[in-house]
Design an enzyme around this catalytic site. Structure first.
Site, mmCIF file in Angstrom:
data_model
loop_
_atom_site.group_PDB
_atom_site.id
_atom_site.type_symbol
_atom_site.label_atom_id
_atom_site.label_comp_id
_atom_site.label_asym_id
_atom_site.label_seq_id
_atom_site.Cartn_x
_atom_site.Cartn_y
_atom_site.Cartn_z
ATOM 1 N N ASP A 1 -10.790 1.678 -3.248
ATOM 2 C CA ASP A 1 -11.412 1.523 -1.911
ATOM 3 C C ASP A 1 -12.950 1.263 -2.013
ATOM 4 O O ASP A 1 -13.818 1.054 -0.837
ATOM 5 C CB ASP A 1 -10.912 2.572 -0.692
ATOM 6 C CG ASP A 1 -9.646 2.286 -0.227
ATOM 7 O OD1 ASP A 1 -9.113 1.260 -0.586
ATOM 8 O OD2 ASP A 1 -9.035 3.262 0.403
ATOM 9 N N ASP B 1 0.749 -1.280 -0.004
ATOM 10 C CA ASP B 1 0.114 -0.063 -0.040
ATOM 11 C C ASP B 1 0.933 1.331 -0.057
ATOM 12 O O ASP B 1 2.178 1.207 0.406
ATOM 13 C CB ASP B 1 -0.870 -0.119 1.267
ATOM 14 C CG ASP B 1 -2.161 0.804 1.232
ATOM 15 O OD1 ASP B 1 -2.338 1.633 0.140
ATOM 16 O OD2 ASP B 1 -2.878 0.503 1.945
HETATM 17 C C1 DGJ Z 1 -5.804 1.928 1.897
HETATM 18 C C2 DGJ Z 1 -6.361 0.859 1.116
HETATM 19 O O1 DGJ Z 1 -6.818 1.265 -0.052
HETATM 20 C C3 DGJ Z 1 -7.165 -0.134 2.085
HETATM 21 O O2 DGJ Z 1 -7.621 -1.229 1.087
HETATM 22 C C4 DGJ Z 1 -6.561 -0.506 3.100
HETATM 23 O O3 DGJ Z 1 -5.656 -1.624 3.054
HETATM 24 C C5 DGJ Z 1 -6.313 0.571 4.013
HETATM 25 N N1 DGJ Z 1 -5.329 1.482 3.267
HETATM 26 C C6 DGJ Z 1 -5.294 0.197 5.309
HETATM 27 O O4 DGJ Z 1 -4.808 1.297 5.835
#
Ligand code: DGJ
Length: 749
Positions: A524, A464
């Site tokens: 997300d 990430d």
């Molecule tokens: C952002 C990501 O897009 C989410 O899926 C998740 O992993 C969060 N970060 C965790 O902090």
């Protein structure tokens, strides 16, 4: 095949031709880029400037056709008669690179800067151009389904050269086009935007340090009357994860100049004498079979030449991810309970997302400290992963290695490792980036990530990155080179690890990241109706095997929209299926549905992940080895809807097929007070009886089955009626808003 005969350079295979020649003034003149043509077509394809246009500079005063601005070029300079946008800005001076020689190479020469590069069989044409003090190498690599281009500048002089702009390619396409690009923001990635390319310049770019969710680097140029299935469409993309730039602009002569590369904004890269600078590779393809034809070529290219070879054709596991269900609130007991439930549903991989290390109980602390939080996980990651693996599941883990919180041991020990710009610190998601241009920072990341990977037999990593950068220009490029170094050192020796990159969702959905890991978390936003846009737009440039697609809870966390579980599954089938919700509170009817979804997906996984993709008017279709799956999706319903067609593409007209609907149930809770019209007793619409019954009992949604010809399916068969307020019938699709169906169509033997 690349031929260089009679002054013509021809890169040609059964899908594409790039035909050009060098003008007598040493400039590469484009004759054709598109569907295959012959050398003998050259004169007919050439643009003839005749006696030219007024108000221009001539490279030869005696030749009225020698104005470079009037010629479709494959590269151009600054000043000196071509006043269209230049792909090159050097030292703030005009440039005059002219053809010197060329070579045909049997493969693509390896890049030296660490930028990722398409792999696999290709032939390459290297054109060398020169001006005093510098050489420019233009590379054209012909792959089966696409062409790649890049440029390398060599300083052959005695003083430093400062590159302000060096595009990966520039090309002047004769004709008028529309430009389609994909823009957005967090949780709203990949909005599709189509504008006519006019004399005003159309630009897409990013300055966040990443390829960004604001403008995906991939874009299309299409003839104005091109459709999904017909007309010329070009697709372009960049094998790069940093600040990118692309533009398209028409000219008075009816030429459209298109270029793409590193964003020149704030860019200044010093090239010392004897040194070179290389651009990222740009990918381009073309099809006369409309947007669909172009997409299918891009998909093939990405699968064959971009994603790591180990994963190119390898089926992806159905995963469960802890994030939306738990966020930071978990301990080993809760995770193992979830893992057992996920296993029972049919999931194959358990992924522990954020919150497992340091004091990361929220997003304000802990980033950078890769020691496990033993309060949450007393047996460590090794212990947890062993327990998950004992359940018969693979285990995967989230990392955010490029970032650091100020509240972390790492930051307290090495505040100078944070990427700063000399101005007061600004945070994003309460965090800073680490300065990946520093070797010691890269070493720290590699050592810590690999230590954990190797101790726990992990088979999946979610990588990430959740903030924009303060580095601009050349420093932002150096950061990306640092990132590629880290990714290469971690993942090249561990090809079996399924790397899914992520950046607040789709903030870094690009071919550069796909070179290191075959999947990217595209948003997300897992609301299936939003995903129709996000996954639908991605499908123009990226194969469905490139994105994770998860079923999450309803109402949805980002949109508050309530959608049927069936639709959440039906949309997620067209990607790499996963589940990301708290499994503890699932009703038994939901458990049955999820089990059925996973079973169905597993039995057609190769079809969904690697099948040939078609966009239909009312949904998506994938086909592989005589089997097709089609999803038909609805938004808000209209009252009393009319007939609906299923119109498939790419089938054999002469063959016969069995079509059947994937069986699914309709929740009775959605009928609420309407049930009183059919129930023998008076049922309170929001009473305990209905609420309980809703958890276990569903009505059958209309399912159909036909033995039908490819010709009929291509022409369009009529689907079962949609609910019209005239009663419930088994032979009706009784779905309401956001309903959907998936159909399976198999060749009859
Ligand atoms: C952002 C990501 O897009 C989410 O899926 C998740 O992993 C969060 N970060 C965790 O902090």
């Amino acid at each position: 095949m690349i031929t260089c005969e009679n002054g013509l350079f021809h890169l040609k295979n059964e899908n594409l031709s790039l035909l050009f020649r060098v003008t007598r003034y040493g400039l590469p003149e484009l004759l054709h880029f598109g569907t295959p043509v012959e050398d003998s077509d050259a004169e007919a394809l050439a643009c003839n400037p005749g006696l030219g246009w007024g108000s221009c500079l001539l490279l030869n005063d005696a030749d009225s056709g020698s104005c470079p601005e009037h010629i479709p070029l494959l590269w151009s300079g600054s000043g000196r008669g071509d006043y269209r946008e230049s792909p090159l800005e050097l030292d703030g001076k005009s440039t005059n690179f002219c053809y010197v020689n060329h070579r045909v190479l049997e493969a693509a020469p390896a890049m030296v800067s660490g930028l990722p590069q398409a792999h696999g069989a290709c032939e390459t044409l290297e054109i060398t151009m020169e001006q005093p003090g510098a050489k420019l190498y233009l590379y054209f690599s012909l792959f089966e389904t696409a062409l790649t281009r890049r440029a390398v500048l060599e300083n052959t002089g005695t003083d430093n050269l400062c590159i302000h702009k060096l595009m990966s390619f520039s090309m002047d396409l004769p004709g008028e086009f529309e430009m389609t690009s994909f823009h957005g923001g967090w949780a709203a990635e990949m909005g599709k935007n189509t504008v006519p390319v006019s004399r005003s310049r159309c630009v897409i770019d990013s300055t966040t340090g990443a390829s960004s969710n604001m403008h995906n680097p991939g874009f299309l140029l299409s003839e104005p009357d091109a459709t999904e299935d017909a007309g010329v469409v070009y697709g372009f993309n960049l094998v790069y994860s940093g600040n990118h730039y692309a533009s398209a602009q028409g000219s008075q002569q009816g030429l459209t100049r298109v270029m793409q590369g590193i964003n020149p904004v704030n860019f200044c890269w010093d090239v010392a004498p004897g040194e070179t600078f290389e651009t990222p590779e740009a990918v381009m393809t073309c099809s006369a079979e409309g947007f669909g034809g172009m997409s299918r070529r891009m998909h093939r290219f990405v699968m064959d030449h971009i994603v790591p070879e180990y994963w190119a054709d390898r089926e992806r596991p159905v995963l469960y991810n802890s994030w939306e269900g738990c966020m930071f609130d978990f301990d080993q007991k809760r995770l193992l309970d979830l893992a057992k439930r996920a296993k029972n549903l049919g999931c194959e991989l358990f992924v522990l997302d954020d919150g497992w290390f340091g004091v990361r109980n929220n997003d304000r602390a802990g980033l950078g400290d890769y020691h496990v939080n033993t309060k949450k996980l007393p047996n460590g990651i090794a212990g947890l992963s062993a327990k998950v693996q004992n359940l018969g599941m693979e285990f995967g883990l989230w990392f955010e290695p490029e970032s650091v919180n100020e509240d972390s041991d790492l930051y307290r020990a090495h505040p100078d490792w944070a990427l700063t710009d000399g101005h007061p610190t600004i945070l994003g998601r309460h965090q800073l980036l680490l300065d990946l241009t520093k070797p010691e920072v890269r070493d720290y990341i590699v050592e810590n990530v690999t230590r954990i990977l190797d101790m726990s037999a992990l088979t999946y990593v979610k990588w990430d990155m959740n903030r924009h950068s303060v580095a601009v220009g050349a420093r932002a490029h150096a950061y990306i080179l640092g990132l590629y170094d880290v990714l290469r050192r971690i993942f090249e020796p561990r090809p079996y690890i399924l790397l899914e990159s992520c950046s607040s969702g789709g903030n870094r959905f690009d071919l550069g990241m796909l070179k290191f890991g075959p999947q990217i978390w595209c948003s997300d936003n897992t609301d299936p109706i939003s995903r129709l846009t996000i996954q639908g737009s991605l499908s123009y440039l990226y194969p469905q095997s490139a994105f994770g697609a998860h079923v999450s809870a309803s109402p949805h966390a980002q949109t508050l929209r309530a959608t049927p579980l069936t639709t959440r599954g039906n949309v997620s089938f067209f990607g790499c299926l996963g589940y990301e919700l708290d499994l503890k509170h699932l009703a038994s009817i939901e458990i049955q549905e999820i089990k059925a979804q996973i079973e169905f997906y597993k039995s057609h996984r190769r079809l969904f992940q690697f099948g040939t993709f078609h966009r239909m008017k009312n949904g998506w279709q994938v086909s592989l080895d005589g089997v097709t799956a089609a999803g038909v999706f609805h938004g808000l319903v209209n009252a009393a809807p009319g007939y609906e067609q299923l119109r498939l593409k790419g089938l054999d007209q002469t063959k016969r097929y069995h079509l059947r609907t994937r069986a699914q149930k309709i929740r009775i809770g959605q009928f609420a007070h309407l049930l009183k019209h059919v129930a023998p007793v008076d049922i309170a619409p929001d009473g305990a009886i209905l609420r309980t019954a809703d958890k276990v009992y569903g009505l059958e949604d209309g399912a159909e089955g036909y033995h039908v010809s490819g010709a009929a399916l291509t022409s369009g068969i009529r689907l079962l009626p949609l609910f019209r307020g005239t009663g419930y019938d088994k032979n009706q699709r009784t779905q309401g808003d956001f309903g959907s169906n998936v159909y399976l169509i198999e060749e009859a033997q």
